[in-house]
Design an enzyme around this catalytic site. Structure first.
Site, PDB file in Angstrom:
ATOM      1  N   GLU A  44     -10.908 -67.270  12.231  1.00 60.28           N
ATOM      2  CA  GLU A  44     -10.195 -66.039  12.613  1.00 60.28           C
ATOM      3  C   GLU A  44      -9.913 -66.151  14.109  1.00 60.28           C
ATOM      4  O   GLU A  44     -10.848 -66.302  14.900  1.00 60.28           O
ATOM      5  CB  GLU A  44     -11.076 -64.811  12.373  1.00 60.28           C
ATOM      6  CG  GLU A  44     -11.058 -64.298  10.956  1.00 60.28           C
ATOM      7  CD  GLU A  44     -11.932 -63.049  10.785  1.00 60.28           C
ATOM      8  OE1 GLU A  44     -11.429 -62.054  10.265  1.00 60.28           O
ATOM      9  OE2 GLU A  44     -13.116 -63.078  11.174  1.00 60.28           O
ATOM     10  N   ASN A  56     -15.913 -59.701   8.706  1.00 57.96           N
ATOM     11  CA  ASN A  56     -17.172 -58.948   8.699  1.00 57.96           C
ATOM     12  C   ASN A  56     -16.990 -57.456   8.453  1.00 57.96           C
ATOM     13  O   ASN A  56     -17.917 -56.782   8.028  1.00 57.96           O
ATOM     14  CB  ASN A  56     -17.948 -59.223   9.988  1.00 57.96           C
ATOM     15  CG  ASN A  56     -18.602 -60.584   9.909  1.00 57.96           C
ATOM     16  OD1 ASN A  56     -19.202 -60.921   8.894  1.00 57.96           O
ATOM     17  ND2 ASN A  56     -18.448 -61.391  10.948  1.00 57.96           N
ATOM     18  N   SER A 110     -18.991 -62.628  16.103  1.00 54.61           N
ATOM     19  CA  SER A 110     -18.648 -62.182  14.749  1.00 54.61           C
ATOM     20  C   SER A 110     -18.048 -60.786  14.747  1.00 54.61           C
ATOM     21  O   SER A 110     -17.525 -60.352  13.718  1.00 54.61           O
ATOM     22  CB  SER A 110     -19.914 -62.104  13.897  1.00 54.61           C
ATOM     23  OG  SER A 110     -20.527 -63.340  13.798  1.00 54.61           O
ATOM     24  N   HIS A 149     -13.368 -67.323  15.699  1.00 58.77           N
ATOM     25  CA  HIS A 149     -14.471 -66.991  14.784  1.00 58.77           C
ATOM     26  C   HIS A 149     -14.533 -67.969  13.608  1.00 58.77           C
ATOM     27  O   HIS A 149     -13.707 -67.906  12.694  1.00 58.77           O
ATOM     28  CB  HIS A 149     -14.320 -65.534  14.295  1.00 58.77           C
ATOM     29  CG  HIS A 149     -15.435 -65.105  13.414  1.00 58.77           C
ATOM     30  ND1 HIS A 149     -15.249 -64.434  12.223  1.00 58.77           N
ATOM     31  CD2 HIS A 149     -16.778 -65.273  13.525  1.00 58.77           C
ATOM     32  CE1 HIS A 149     -16.425 -64.216  11.660  1.00 58.77           C
ATOM     33  NE2 HIS A 149     -17.360 -64.699  12.433  1.00 58.77           N
TER      34      HIS A 149
HETATM   35  N1  LIG Z   1     -24.559 -67.150  11.285  1.00 61.89           N
HETATM   36  C1  LIG Z   1     -23.325 -66.996  10.840  1.00 61.89           C
HETATM   37  O1  LIG Z   1     -23.069 -67.036   9.638  1.00 61.89           O
HETATM   38  C2  LIG Z   1     -22.208 -66.792  11.834  1.00 61.89           C
HETATM   39  C3  LIG Z   1     -20.878 -66.923  11.398  1.00 61.89           C
HETATM   40  C4  LIG Z   1     -19.840 -66.766  12.332  1.00 61.89           C
HETATM   41  C5  LIG Z   1     -20.134 -66.464  13.643  1.00 61.89           C
HETATM   42  N2  LIG Z   1     -21.441 -66.318  14.020  1.00 61.89           N
HETATM   43  C6  LIG Z   1     -21.708 -65.994  15.435  1.00 61.89           C
HETATM   44  O2  LIG Z   1     -22.075 -67.194  16.111  1.00 61.89           O
HETATM   45  C7  LIG Z   1     -23.018 -66.881  17.151  1.00 61.89           C
HETATM   46  C8  LIG Z   1     -24.269 -67.709  16.932  1.00 61.89           C
HETATM   47  O3  LIG Z   1     -24.812 -67.454  15.654  1.00 61.89           O
HETATM   48  P1  LIG Z   1     -25.860 -68.453  14.970  1.00 61.89           P
HETATM   49  O4  LIG Z   1     -25.943 -68.054  13.554  1.00 61.89           O
HETATM   50  O5  LIG Z   1     -25.541 -69.851  15.332  1.00 61.89           O
HETATM   51  O6  LIG Z   1     -27.205 -67.997  15.706  1.00 61.89           O
HETATM   52  P2  LIG Z   1     -28.541 -68.840  15.925  1.00 61.89           P
HETATM   53  O7  LIG Z   1     -29.610 -67.840  16.119  1.00 61.89           O
HETATM   54  O8  LIG Z   1     -28.683 -69.877  14.868  1.00 61.89           O
HETATM   55  O9  LIG Z   1     -28.253 -69.626  17.303  1.00 61.89           O
HETATM   56  C9  LIG Z   1     -28.057 -68.993  18.526  1.00 61.89           C
HETATM   57  C10 LIG Z   1     -28.409 -70.012  19.601  1.00 61.89           C
HETATM   58  O10 LIG Z   1     -28.027 -69.504  20.874  1.00 61.89           O
HETATM   59  C11 LIG Z   1     -29.042 -69.887  21.797  1.00 61.89           C
HETATM   60  N3  LIG Z   1     -28.946 -69.012  22.969  1.00 61.89           N
HETATM   61  C12 LIG Z   1     -29.316 -67.726  23.068  1.00 61.89           C
HETATM   62  N4  LIG Z   1     -29.031 -67.251  24.300  1.00 61.89           N
HETATM   63  C13 LIG Z   1     -28.464 -68.291  24.978  1.00 61.89           C
HETATM   64  C14 LIG Z   1     -27.963 -68.438  26.301  1.00 61.89           C
HETATM   65  N5  LIG Z   1     -27.969 -67.438  27.173  1.00 61.89           N
HETATM   66  N6  LIG Z   1     -27.460 -69.633  26.665  1.00 61.89           N
HETATM   67  C15 LIG Z   1     -27.451 -70.669  25.792  1.00 61.89           C
HETATM   68  N7  LIG Z   1     -27.915 -70.582  24.534  1.00 61.89           N
HETATM   69  C16 LIG Z   1     -28.415 -69.406  24.127  1.00 61.89           C
HETATM   70  C17 LIG Z   1     -30.335 -69.757  21.017  1.00 61.89           C
HETATM   71  O11 LIG Z   1     -31.387 -70.485  21.609  1.00 61.89           O
HETATM   72  C18 LIG Z   1     -29.904 -70.317  19.661  1.00 61.89           C
HETATM   73  O12 LIG Z   1     -30.085 -71.716  19.598  1.00 61.89           O
HETATM   74  C19 LIG Z   1     -23.228 -65.368  17.098  1.00 61.89           C
HETATM   75  O13 LIG Z   1     -22.353 -64.742  17.997  1.00 61.89           O
HETATM   76  C20 LIG Z   1     -22.854 -65.034  15.661  1.00 61.89           C
HETATM   77  O14 LIG Z   1     -22.444 -63.712  15.490  1.00 61.89           O
HETATM   78  C21 LIG Z   1     -22.483 -66.487  13.156  1.00 61.89           C
END
Ligand SMILES: NC(=O)c1ccc[n+]([C@@H]2O[C@H](COP(=O)([O-])OP(=O)(O)OC[C@H]3O[C@@H](n4cnc5c(N)ncnc54)[C@H](O)[C@@H]3O)[C@@H](O)[C@H]2O)c1
Length: 309
Positions: A168, A206, A135, A156
């Site tokens: 993005e 963001n 993000s 993104h």
């Molecule tokens: N939440 C949002 O609204 C959003 C929007 C756009 C982008 N993002 C980005 O997407 C990514 C994930 O966000 P999310 O909201 O899905 O988080 P989340 O906490 O729901 O999920 C993250 C997942 O990654 C797993 N994980 C952690 N370390 C790991 C590893 N080394 N190998 C494999 N799996 C691993 C965790 O077990 C978890 O299931 C982040 O980089 C976040 O910034 C999030």
């Protein structure tokens, strides 16, 4: 014109039969859904936490069943969709895929460690592009932690992925034009439009969104109004689809905090994080995904719809 663009998208993606999704939390699950549903490609789901992997598979199953029960899909269509979703036995299975999308925690060290191992398993497949759903983190710096900075870029997505229509696309300093075009084509076959943005903390979305959420959290901290009233004002008075604090809970407060800290790299004091966000994350009250954030959630409200046709 439209037809030649479609042909080009088809050409750029025809060699991509399987996609690895690393990290299947809320974003990874939604990304997997769009790969199987819209792009009609196989998807290998990997998560370091087995429980998260099981949860993602359950959600995707439940979504497919819902399509059948609403007469939107036949049993056969649901079966075809589900057959495309494969739980990776281990990260090594990434070597069976042709494109990688990383969606793990918003932490530079964690992501770079994962890229290092991923690249070891992909050493015989230097052509595979790795796209990160970060993000806010620097695409150029993340690319440098891989063995293929020219075949790396930012992709993104927005939350919930099956519903939100834009991606993005962020080019790193070394990303080639082919990498960018292939990734843009992947986004398009997943049903998304693409906006090209520069590699800068928080990109566009963001950089604009997080100061707004942070300001709302500061307003709570200063006792300006209640959490519910702040959200009510912004929903009803400013026509926001969600209030800033419910949105923060929806995104995940850990993710918001990580993004805000990255925005701090811009050197602007306006990005100083609100104490309430730091406190909630310290207490592991991460929002909807843990059942408590600015709001409390009942267990059945933790699941959100993954997009209905
Ligand atoms: N939440 C949002 O609204 C959003 C929007 C756009 C982008 N993002 C980005 O997407 C990514 C994930 O966000 P999310 O909201 O899905 O988080 P989340 O906490 O729901 O999920 C993250 C997942 O990654 C797993 N994980 C952690 N370390 C790991 C590893 N080394 N190998 C494999 N799996 C691993 C965790 O077990 C978890 O299931 C982040 O980089 C976040 O910034 C999030």
């Amino acid at each position: 014109m439209f037809e030649s663009h479609q042909k080009e998208v088809f050409r750029m993606t025809q060699g991509i039969r399987s996609v690895a999704v690393l990290g299947c939390g809320q974003m990874g699950t939604g990304i997997a859904q769009c790969i199987a549903r819209d792009a009609r490609r196989n998807v290998f789901l990997h998560d370091s936490d087995q429980k998260q992997l099981v949860r993602a598979l359950q959600k995707l199953n439940a979504w497919a069943e819902l399509q059948v029960s609403r007469n939107k899909w036949t049993e056969e269509e649901a079966g075809t969709f589900l057959k495309r979703i494969i739980a990776a036995g281990s990260l090594k299975d990434v070597d069976q895929t042709d494109f990688v999308i990383e969606a793990t925690v918003e932490d530079f060290q964690e992501k770079s460690k994962l890229f290092k191992t991923t690249c070891e398993f992909l050493k015989d497949k230097p052509e595979v592009i790795i796209a990160t759903n970060t993000s806010s983190l620097s695409i150029t710096r993340l690319a440098e932690t891989t063995d293929r900075p020219s075949r790396f870029c930012g992709m993104h997505f927005f939350n919930p992925v099956p519903v939100m229509k834009v991606v993005e696309l962020v080019r790193g300093a070394q990303s080639t034009q082919e990498t960018v075009e292939t990734t843009a084509s992947m986004a398009q076959i997943m049903g998304k439009s693409v906006a090209f943005v520069q590699d800068s903390p928080g990109f566009v979305s963001n950089r604009l969104l997080m100061p707004y959420i942070n300001e709302a959290a500061l307003a709570v901290h200063e006792g300006l109004a209640s959490v519910a009233d702040i959200d009510h004002i912004m929903r009803e008075g400013c026509r926001m689809p969600m209030g800033p604090l419910e949105l923060a809970d929806f995104i995940g407060l850990d993710t918001c905090l990580a993004i805000m800290r990255t925005l701090g790299e811009l050197g602007e004091t306006k990005f100083a994080v609100a104490p309430s966000i730091v406190e909630l994350v310290k207490e592991r009250k991460l929002g909807k995904k843990t059942g408590q954030g600015f709001y409390a959630y009942t267990p059945d409200s933790i699941e959100y719809p993954l997009g209905h046709r």
